[in-house]
Enzyme design. Structure first.
Site, PDB file in Angstrom:
ATOM      1  N   SER A   8      -0.770  -2.233  -5.020  1.00  0.00           N
ATOM      2  CA  SER A   8       0.215  -2.808  -4.090  1.00  0.00           C
ATOM      3  C   SER A   8       1.618  -2.783  -4.681  1.00  0.00           C
ATOM      4  CB  SER A   8      -0.157  -4.255  -3.775  1.00  0.00           C
ATOM      5  OG  SER A   8      -0.032  -5.049  -4.956  1.00  0.00           O
ATOM      6  N   GLY A   9       1.690  -2.613  -5.991  1.00  0.00           N
ATOM      7  CA  GLY A   9       2.971  -2.794  -6.668  1.00  0.00           C
ATOM      8  C   GLY A   9       3.053  -4.159  -7.336  1.00  0.00           C
ATOM      9  N   GLY A  10       1.999  -4.955  -7.185  1.00  0.00           N
ATOM     10  CA  GLY A  10       1.953  -6.277  -7.816  1.00  0.00           C
ATOM     11  C   GLY A  10       1.160  -6.250  -9.107  1.00  0.00           C
ATOM     12  N   VAL A  11       1.136  -7.391  -9.795  1.00  0.00           N
ATOM     13  CA  VAL A  11       0.525  -7.451 -11.116  1.00  0.00           C
ATOM     14  C   VAL A  11      -1.005  -7.424 -11.039  1.00  0.00           C
ATOM     15  CG1 VAL A  11       0.640  -9.990 -11.199  1.00  0.00           C
ATOM     16  CG2 VAL A  11       0.555  -8.679 -13.327  1.00  0.00           C
ATOM     17  N   ASP A  12      -1.584  -8.041 -10.004  1.00  0.00           N
ATOM     18  CA  ASP A  12      -3.048  -8.114  -9.946  1.00  0.00           C
ATOM     19  C   ASP A  12      -3.680  -6.727  -9.810  1.00  0.00           C
ATOM     20  OD1 ASP A  12      -3.151 -10.907 -10.152  1.00  0.00           O
ATOM     21  OD2 ASP A  12      -2.833 -11.158  -8.003  1.00  0.00           O
ATOM     22  N   SER A  13      -3.197  -5.942  -8.855  1.00  0.00           N
ATOM     23  CA  SER A  13      -3.803  -4.624  -8.653  1.00  0.00           C
ATOM     24  C   SER A  13      -3.535  -3.718  -9.860  1.00  0.00           C
ATOM     25  CB  SER A  13      -3.286  -3.984  -7.362  1.00  0.00           C
ATOM     26  OG  SER A  13      -1.885  -3.844  -7.394  1.00  0.00           O
ATOM     27  N   LEU A  32      -0.638   1.832  -0.392  1.00  0.00           N
ATOM     28  CA  LEU A  32      -0.753   1.899   1.061  1.00  0.00           C
ATOM     29  C   LEU A  32       0.598   1.560   1.682  1.00  0.00           C
ATOM     30  CD1 LEU A  32      -4.131  -0.006   1.423  1.00  0.00           C
ATOM     31  CD2 LEU A  32      -3.739   2.428   1.010  1.00  0.00           C
ATOM     32  N   CYS A 101      -6.804  -7.518   7.533  1.00  0.00           N
ATOM     33  CA  CYS A 101      -6.346  -6.344   6.776  1.00  0.00           C
ATOM     34  C   CYS A 101      -7.433  -5.887   5.806  1.00  0.00           C
ATOM     35  CB  CYS A 101      -5.061  -6.665   6.038  1.00  0.00           C
ATOM     36  SG  CYS A 101      -4.424  -5.322   5.023  1.00  0.00           S
ATOM     37  N   GLY A 125      -7.326  -5.672  -6.815  1.00  0.00           N
ATOM     38  CA  GLY A 125      -6.902  -6.779  -7.664  1.00  0.00           C
ATOM     39  C   GLY A 125      -7.153  -8.141  -7.053  1.00  0.00           C
ATOM     40  N   CYS A 193       2.750 -10.645   5.266  1.00  0.00           N
ATOM     41  CA  CYS A 193       3.637  -9.603   4.746  1.00  0.00           C
ATOM     42  C   CYS A 193       4.519  -8.993   5.823  1.00  0.00           C
ATOM     43  CB  CYS A 193       2.838  -8.525   4.023  1.00  0.00           C
ATOM     44  SG  CYS A 193       1.848  -7.476   5.095  1.00  0.00           S
TER      45      CYS A 193
END
Lengths: 359, 384
Positions: A8-13, A32, A101, A125, A193
Site C-alpha cells: 500500500s505504501g505503508g509500513v505494515d505491508s 493497487l 474492499c 500487512g 480512504c
C-alpha cells in the site's frame, strides 16, 4: 512459495513483504491504484493510493530487491466498494467499506489474478494471525484487523499469508527501521480512504443529493425536527440532530433508526438503543462449526465483544442459512448493514451481515 | 536478460560514454568569457556542428534542450504562441491522433489554458495520417501542424515529406517528433522540408536528458524557459556540455551506421515476427507492415492483458513494454491503438517488442522460449 505482496505504501505491508522475503519466498510487489484521479500527495494521515503512496510502495520494493508493478483496480473499486457504500447508506444500512474492499478487491480481484498468473498466494500487512488456515486476532489488540478479514472463505485463507499477526505495531516499525525502509515512521492511515477529508455526511450528500424529512420521537410519534438526508445519520448518533422540540424528560436523545426510503429518522432515549437479538443474512464460515453454538460476537471494527448463543435464523426469503444471535449482554447502537463476526476466544469462526436488530 | 525495449531507451554507445566522461572532467561554463569557458563553448559548438551535419541541418538551426518532451513542448507551444501573436485568428492546432503524450498533452494544455482549438488528424487502421486528411483540415486559422515521423508504439512511419508540403501550401509551419526515427530511418532536416524536428539522445545511443529541437531559422518560436537566452533567445539554461558532447557523438555514429543497422534490425525483427505468429497463431501484428521502424514489432494477443504478459515475461528475464505508461505506472488502453480503430480490450492486449543496436538473435530466442507458456498463462487471468 511464489507470493504476490500487496504494497500500500505503508509500513505494515512493507514489513509483511520483507518477512516473506526473509522466509525464503519468491515475492513480487504490487501497488493497487484504487483512485481514478489520485492526488499527488497524502493529506495528513488520511487517505491512500496517492502518487506518493505508489512511490513509497515502489521504494519498498527497491529496498527488498523485488519486482514491482502497479495494478489499476480503480474501476472495480468504484463499482464494488464506493458505489456499494453509497447504495448501502441510501438503503438505510451502515456498511464497512474496508471489509468490502478486502472481500471484493484484495482477496478476490487481486488473489484471483495472482493465482491465475501462477503465484501460490498473496501476502498482506493485515494485523491478524493465520496459521494452518485458522484466522485469529493479532497479539496487538489495538491494531487487530481480524474483524475486516472475517469475510474470507477457507479457500481464500488457504492462499493468504499474514506475517504480522505475532507482532505489535511498534515491533513492526522497528523491523522497518532495521531494514532501512523509508516508511518506518509513516503515519497510519485510518478512516475511509475515498473520503480523505473525513466528512462522510458531506460525501454522501454530494453522492445522494438532499432528501429532507422529519426527525420523529420514537416514543411519542411527534415530529421533533427536520433533517437534510436520513443517510447522514447513524444509529446511536447523538450529536448534530438539531432537534427543535426538547425531550419531555429532558434527557438526551439518540438516533434509533434511519429510513432513507421513508426519509425518516427516529430518535429516543439511550436505553432504546440496546439490542439483544440479532438476525443476519447468509454467513461466510472461516472455520465452520455446528449450530447451536456458544461463542462471542463483535459487531464493528474495534467494537465490544459480546458472548452469545448462535442458532439458525427462522427461515424466510433471503435469510436461508442466516444466524440468530442471542446476546448475553445488550449491544448499543447496532445498525443493519454492519457485519457480525463470531469468535471462539481469539479465533475467527465466520461473519454475516446484520439484517435486523431487536431489543 | 533479454532487453527488447530499445524504443523506451537504448543503451549508450561506448563512444558516447567516453565523450561524456572526457568532457565531464573539464571545468567551465560555456557562457563564461575566460579560457575554461571558451573551451566549454568550443565543445558545445563542435557538438552543434556535428549534430547539424548528421541531420542535414545548419548549426544555427540546432537548439539544444533537455530531451524529447521539452523539444515537443517548445515546438508546439512556442510556435503556437508566436503564430497567434502575429495573427490572433490563428488559434487552431492540427495534430495527429497517434502522437506521443509530449505532443498530445502540450496541445491539450493549449486548448485548456490558451484558447486554442485542436483538430485531431485521424489515422487509418495502420496508424498512418494521409495527406488528404491534413489538407481537408487546413485553413487560415491554423497555427501549426504536428505529426510524428514514426510512431513510438506501433512503429508506423508517417509520410512527413508529403504532409509538410501540404502544410506549406497553406503557409503553415510543420513540426515532427522524430524521436524514434533518428538512427533507425534516414532523417534529413533540409530535404524533408519540415520546419521543426524533435530528437533526443537516449533513443539513439546518447545520454538521457539531452535532446534538440531543429528549428528553421525563419520560424518564430516563443520561449518556454526564460533566462540567459543561450539558444537563440528561444531556450535558456546553462549548457550541459558533457551531455551535448555525448549526444553529438552518438548521433554522428547512429546516422553513419543507420543503413546497416536498419537492414540488420529489420531482418532480426522479421524473424521475431515470423516466429511470434507461429508460436501464437492468433496474435495480431499491428502497424504498417512495410513502412515501419526496422526495430519495432507490435502485437495484440487476444484474450490476454498486456500487463499480465509484461509481468510474466519480466519474471523470465525478458524485458518488453505495453507501449504506454503514465507516471504512476498505471497502464491505460493505448490511445494510438484506439485511434487505429481497436476496441479497448484489444488495446489492452498489446505488447511492443523493440530492437536496437545491441540486439541479437539470442534476444529473439529468449522471447520465443518464454512466450508460448506466458501467453497461455496470461489467458487464464480474469479480464478486468
Amino acid at each position: 512459495m511464489r507470493l504476490l505482496a500487496a504494497l500500500s505504501g505503508g509500513v505494515d505491508s512493507a514489513v509483511a513483504a520483507a518477512l516473506a522475503v526473509d522466509a525464503g519466498h519468491d515475492v513480487t510487489g504490487v501497488h493497487l491504484a484504487l483512485s481514478a484521479s489520485p492526488a499527488a500527495l497524502r493529506s495528513g494521515s488520511r487517505g491512500c493510493c496517492s502518487r506518493e503512496d505508489a512511490r513509497d510502495a515502489g521504494r519498498v520494493a527497491d529496498v527488498l530487491g523485488i519486482a514491482f508493478y502497479v495494478w489499476d483496480l480503480a474501476e472495480q473499486f468504484r463499482a464494488d466498494v464506493i458505489e456499494d457504500f453509497v447504495a448501502e447508506y441510501a438503503a438505510g444500512r451502515t456498511p464497512n467499506p474496508c471489509l468490502r474492499c478486502n472481500e471484493k478487491i484484495k482477496f478476490t480481484a487481486v488473489l484471483d489474478r495472482a493465482l491465475a498468473l501462477g503465484f501460490d498466494g498473496v501476502v498482506t500487512g493485515h494485523h491478524a494471525t493465520l496459521s494452518s488456515g485458522v484466522l485469529s486476532r493479532s497479539v496487538d489488540e489495538a491494531k487487530d484487523q481480524s474483524y475486516v478479514l472475517a469475510v474470507l472463505t477457507p479457500e481464500q485463507l488457504a492462499s493468504t499469508v499474514l506475517p504480522l499477526g505475532g507482532l505489535r505495531k511498534d515491533e513492526v516499525r522497528a523491523l522497518a527501521r532495521e531494514r532501512g525502509l523509508g516508511v518506518a515512521d509513516k503515519a497510519d492511515s485510518h478512516d475511509i480512504c475515498f473520503i480523505p477529508d473525513g466528512d462522510t455526511a458531506g460525501f454522501l450528500r454530494s453522492a445522494l443529493g438532499s432528501a429532507p424529512g422529519p426527525v420523529v420521537d420514537a416514543l411519542t410519534g411527534a415530529v421533533v425536527g427536520t433533517h437534510d438526508g436520513a443517510y447522514g445519520f447513524t444509529v446511536g448518533q447523538r450529536r448534530g440532530l438539531a432537534l427543535s422540540v426538547p425531550a419531555g424528560d429532558g434527557r438526551p436523545r439518540y438516533v434509533l433508526s434511519v429510513s432513507p426510503v421513508a426519509r425518516t429518522v427516529s430518535v429516543g432515549p439511550v436505553e432504546a438503543l440496546d439490542v439483544r437479538s440479532l438476525v443476519t443474512g447468509r454467513p461466510v464460515w472461516s472455520s465452520s462449526r455446528p449450530l447451536p453454538l456458544r461463542c462471542s460476537v463483535q459487531l464493528r471494527a474495534h467494537g465490544m465483544v459480546h458472548d452469545c448463543l448462535v442458532t439458525p435464523a427462522a427461515g424466510g426469503a433471503g435469510l436461508a442459512g442466516g444466524w440468530h444471535l442471542a446476546l448475553d449482554t445488550p449491544a448499543r447502537g447496532v445498525a443493519p448493514g454492519q457485519t457480525a463476526v463470531l469468535y471462539d476466544g481469539p479465533t475467527v469462526l465466520g461473519s454475516a451481515t446484520l439484517v435486523s436488530a431487536h431489543p | 536478460m533479454a532487453y527488447l525495449d530499445h524504443a523506451a531507451s537504448t543503451p549508450m554507445l561506448p563512444e558516447a560514454v567516453a565523450a561524456v566522461a572526457a568532457v565531464m572532467a573539464q571545468p567551465g561554463n560555456a557562457s563564461s568569457l575566460h579560457a575554461a569557458g571558451r573551451q566549454a563553448r568550443r565543445t558545445v559548438e563542435e557538438s552543434r556542428e556535428a549534430l547539424a551535419a548528421a541531420l542535414g541541418a545548419r548549426p544555427s538551426e540546432v537548439l539544444f534542450t533537455g530531451g524529447g518532451t521539452e523539444s515537443d513542448n517548445l515546438a508546439v507551444k512556442g510556435i503556437f504562441w508566436a503564430r497567434r501573436a502575429a495573427d490572433p485568428a490563428r488559434r487552431r492546432v492540427l495534430a495527429s491522433a497517434v502522437e506521443h503524450h509530449a505532443v498530445l498533452d502540450a496541445v491539450e494544455w493549449l486548448v485548456a489554458h490558451e484558447g486554442a482549438e485542436v483538430t485531431w488528424l485521424e489515422a487509418d487502421a495502420l496508424g498512418r495520417v494521409h495527406p488528404e486528411v491534413l489538407e481537408a483540415a487546413l485553413g487560415d486559422d491554423v497555427a501549426l501542424v504536428t505529426v510524428m515521423w514514426a510512431n513510438n508504439e506501433v512503429g508506423t512511419v508517417q509520410p512527413v515529406v508529403a504532409l509538410a508540403e501540404v502544410a506549406h501550401r497553406f503557409g503553415v509551419p510543420f513540426h515532427t517528433d522524430a524521436v524514434q526515427a533518428v538512427g533507425q530511418l534516414p532523417v534529413d532536416f533540409a530535404s524533408s522540408g519540415v520546419d521543426a524536428l524533435t530528437l533526443t539522445g537516449h533513443k539513439l545511443g546518447g545520454p538521457l536528458g539531452a535532446g534538440a529541437l531543429l528549428l528553421g531559422r525563419d520560424i518564430a518560436c516563443t520561449p518556454l524557459l526564460h533566462g540567459g537566452g543561450q539558444e537563440r533567445d528561444v531556450r535558456s539554461g546553462t549548457f550541459d556540455t558533457p551531455a551535448l558532447a555525448g549526444l553529438a557523438a552518438a548521433a554522428t555514429l547512429a546516422v553513419e551506421r543507420q543503413p546497416v543497422v536498419a537492414r540488420n534490425l529489420a531482418a532480426l525483427r522479421d524473424e521475431l515476427v515470423r516466429r511470434v505468429l507461429v508460436a501464437v497463431p492468433d496474435a495480431v501484428y499491428n502497424g504498417d507492415p512495410v513502412d515501419r521502424l526496422p526495430g519495432n514489432a507490435h502485437f495484440c494477443f487476444p484474450g490476454c492483458e498486456g500487463d499480465s504478459l509484461l509481468l510474466l515475461l519480466d519474471a523470465r528475464g525478458v524485458e518488453v513494454s505495453t507501449g504506454s505508461a503514465c507516471s504512476s505506472g498505471v497502464a491505460r488502453p493505448s490511445h494510438v491503438l484506439v485511434a487505429m480503430g481497436k476496441d479497448p480490450d484489444a488495446a489492452r492486449s498489446s505488447l511492443r517488442f523493440s530492437l536496437g543496436h545491441s540486439s541479437t538473435i539470442d534476444d529473439v530466442d529468449a522471447l520465443l522460449d518464454a512466450l508460448p507458456s506466458v501467453v497461455e498463462r496470461a489467458r487464464r487471468v480474469p479480464v478486468r
